[in-house]
Every structure is written in C-alpha cells, then in structure tokens.
Design an enzyme around this catalytic site. Structure first.
Site, mmCIF file in Angstrom:
data_model
loop_
_atom_site.group_PDB
_atom_site.id
_atom_site.type_symbol
_atom_site.label_atom_id
_atom_site.label_comp_id
_atom_site.label_asym_id
_atom_site.label_seq_id
_atom_site.Cartn_x
_atom_site.Cartn_y
_atom_site.Cartn_z
ATOM 1 N N ASP A 7 0.782 -1.153 0.034
ATOM 2 C CA ASP A 7 0.073 -0.115 0.088
ATOM 3 C C ASP A 7 0.818 1.383 -0.027
ATOM 4 O O ASP A 7 2.086 1.180 0.410
ATOM 5 C CB ASP A 7 -1.141 0.180 1.167
ATOM 6 C CG ASP A 7 -2.339 1.079 1.264
ATOM 7 O OD1 ASP A 7 -2.173 1.695 0.191
ATOM 8 O OD2 ASP A 7 -2.774 1.046 2.093
ATOM 9 N N SER A 8 0.314 2.182 -0.232
ATOM 10 C CA SER A 8 1.158 3.571 -0.467
ATOM 11 C C SER A 8 1.516 4.010 0.946
ATOM 12 O O SER A 8 2.429 4.760 1.289
ATOM 13 C CB SER A 8 0.666 4.728 -1.119
ATOM 14 O OG SER A 8 -0.884 5.131 -0.455
ATOM 15 N N CYS A 70 -5.311 -2.309 -0.591
ATOM 16 C CA CYS A 70 -5.784 -0.979 -0.965
ATOM 17 C C CYS A 70 -6.713 -0.907 -2.194
ATOM 18 O O CYS A 70 -6.423 -1.709 -3.158
ATOM 19 C CB CYS A 70 -4.282 -0.425 -1.479
ATOM 20 S SG CYS A 70 -4.467 1.208 -2.189
ATOM 21 N N ASN A 71 -7.646 -0.082 -2.030
ATOM 22 C CA ASN A 71 -8.749 -0.174 -3.082
ATOM 23 C C ASN A 71 -8.109 0.262 -4.604
ATOM 24 O O ASN A 71 -8.288 -0.226 -5.566
ATOM 25 C CB ASN A 71 -9.815 0.659 -2.626
ATOM 26 C CG ASN A 71 -10.593 0.099 -1.688
ATOM 27 O OD1 ASN A 71 -11.263 -1.115 -1.618
ATOM 28 N ND2 ASN A 71 -10.584 0.766 -0.464
ATOM 29 N N CYS A 177 -12.325 3.001 2.205
ATOM 30 C CA CYS A 177 -10.661 3.188 1.957
ATOM 31 C C CYS A 177 -10.224 2.457 3.288
ATOM 32 O O CYS A 177 -10.729 2.244 4.410
ATOM 33 C CB CYS A 177 -10.526 4.769 2.190
ATOM 34 S SG CYS A 177 -8.728 5.164 2.335
ATOM 35 N N THR A 178 -8.977 1.442 2.872
ATOM 36 C CA THR A 178 -8.442 0.779 3.872
ATOM 37 C C THR A 178 -7.719 1.494 5.162
ATOM 38 O O THR A 178 -7.421 0.824 6.074
ATOM 39 C CB THR A 178 -7.516 -0.177 3.421
ATOM 40 O OG1 THR A 178 -6.458 0.517 2.436
ATOM 41 C CG2 THR A 178 -8.150 -0.975 2.118
ATOM 42 N N HIS A 179 -7.763 2.793 5.049
ATOM 43 C CA HIS A 179 -7.208 3.652 6.168
ATOM 44 C C HIS A 179 -8.301 3.327 7.361
ATOM 45 O O HIS A 179 -7.973 3.910 8.322
ATOM 46 C CB HIS A 179 -6.841 5.011 5.821
ATOM 47 C CG HIS A 179 -5.461 5.084 4.984
ATOM 48 N ND1 HIS A 179 -5.181 4.543 3.585
ATOM 49 C CD2 HIS A 179 -4.377 5.743 5.285
ATOM 50 C CE1 HIS A 179 -3.995 4.753 3.304
ATOM 51 N NE2 HIS A 179 -3.616 5.433 4.141
#
Length: 256
Positions: A7-8, A70-71, A177-179
C-alpha cells in the site's frame, strides 16, 4: 512463510494486524510507498507500474503470498500483479464491503476518498452489489492523509465533516478506504446510534490465510513472526504516525 502487503501508506495496517492475530508466526513484509503517496490521484499506468514494481521487490525478498490491502491498487493493478508473479503466488485484492452492507441495510453510505467516490469503479460496485438498497457515496476529504500523518485533530475534523454530509437515514456505512478502520471508534462516535459499519480488512486477512493453506506448505510454528518494512524500495520502518493506532503498535510502530 512470508506474506507481503502493499500500500502507499498506512492502509495496510488493519489487514496486517488481523493476519498477525490469525497467524502470529507468519513473517510479514510491509511495503509502503511514501515517495509516491497517495496513489489515488495518480494516472492509472503510473499506479500499475508502481504496484507491479513493488510486487517484484516482494518476490525478490522471498514473499510467497501478496496482499493488496488498498482499493486503488486492487482495482488498477491486481490483474497486472497476478500476471507478473505467476499462478504459483496467490495475490489477494481488496473490495469495499458494499455487497454485505446492501444485503443487510436498506440505506447505505460508502465513505471513501474523493477520487474513489468519483470513480467509475465505485459506481460499478454499487450498480452490481447495491441490490434494492439506497447507496450513496460520501467523500471523506483529507481523512486518509490525516491518518497517514497521525494527525488526530485533522482526523476528527474530517470525520465530523463526513458524518455531517451522510444522509440521516443511513443504516450502514461501508469503510471504502483501507485507512479508515484505523479510526473506526471515532467514526462510530460521530454517527447516530445504531448505524452499522462494514469493513473488509478481516475478510481479506481470512482469505489470505485460506490461500496460504491451499499452498500446502507448513506454516504454523515454522515462522518467527517478524515484521519487515520497506519504504519506496528502501529498508525502513513504520512511520511514527503508525504508533497512533492500535494496529500500528501491534506491528511494532514506535512513537517519535
């Protein structure tokens, strides 16, 4: 067995922490990209090259399973990563939990980044899986960036703004959002009582474990449970902001 998560930013923490709980002996390789973050607004081909390049690094580091928690990475680069690493390496993507939310609620809001909310990808997911539910998108401006910084004040402000723009009749909110699962308690507190939250991190972790088992290799008791971090291709550590969240602390993040 080494499982790599790509992921970023900190969006990989919820899935990684679930993997740690489900299989504490498995070695985790966390691949973040602070130099290129955020990925959402970047051109599609740029994201594909970035994610595929990171997956190549994961394989070189010994990863036997790759997860894209991460989408943006999943919708843009999942097929490309699978083509790059071959059929012998399972690659697990992430999809917002719109289908289960729409099956259980009459009215659903999908909280996501502005880019995802405006995307054809999310519109297609709603059309495919929304069923008879009323599903709307809510752009959570700045929330993912604030989470990456560990900026509590900005997180609270973004959540409050998003909650204010969420229709009053919603029965369920999808964390698109995965965050966002990192601040799930704050989101619950900002929404009316009884609103249900739907998150895909646990399901993605469970699917990863299933794919690990299908490889037919010994896992439990064979690993050391290490967590290795690479940042934009370099040996690194989780950013200090990760220690703001329980998942980050579970994975060894230390405050600045």
């Amino acid at each position: 067995m080494i499982v790599a998560l790509i992921d970023s930013g900190l969006g990989l923490l919820p899935t990684a922490s679930w993997l740690r709980k489900l299989r504490p002996d498995v070695d985790l390789l966390l691949l973040l990209d602070p130099d290129g973050a955020p990925w959402g607004p970047k051109p599609e081909q740029w994201v594909v090259e970035r994610v595929v390049g990171t997956a190549r690094q994961a394989i070189e580091a010994g990863a036997e399973v790759i997860v894209l928690p991460c989408n943006t990475a999943s919708v843009t680069a999942l097929a490309h990563v699978r083509a790059e690493v071959g059929e012998s390496v399972p690659v697990i993507g992430t999809v917002p939990a719109i289908k289960p939310a729409a099956a259980q609620c009459n009215s659903v809001a999908v909280w996501a980044t502005a880019a995802t909310t405006a995307s054809r990808y999310q519109a297609d997911l709603i059309a495919r899986f929304g069923g008879d539910a009323k599903v709307v998108g809510v752009a959570c401006h700045g929330l993912a960036d604030a989470i990456d910084r560990g900026d509590i004040k900005a997180i609270r402000e973004s959540i409050a703004d998003s909650a204010a723009r969420t229709p009053a009749d919603v029965e369920g909110v999808v964390l698109g959002c995965t965050h966002y699962p990192l601040v799930i308690d704050a989101i619950v507190a900002a929404l009316p009582d009884g609103v249900r939250l739907f998150d895909s991190a646990q399901a993605v972790a469970a699917q990863t474990v299933r794919k690990m088992d299908e490889l037919g290799r010994p896992t439990t008791g064979t690993g050391t449970g290490t967590v290795t971090v690479r940042t934009s291709g370099r040996p690194g550590e989780l950013p200090s902001g990760a220690a703001t969240f329980e998942s980050g602390r579970l994975l060894g993040a230390l405050p600045a």
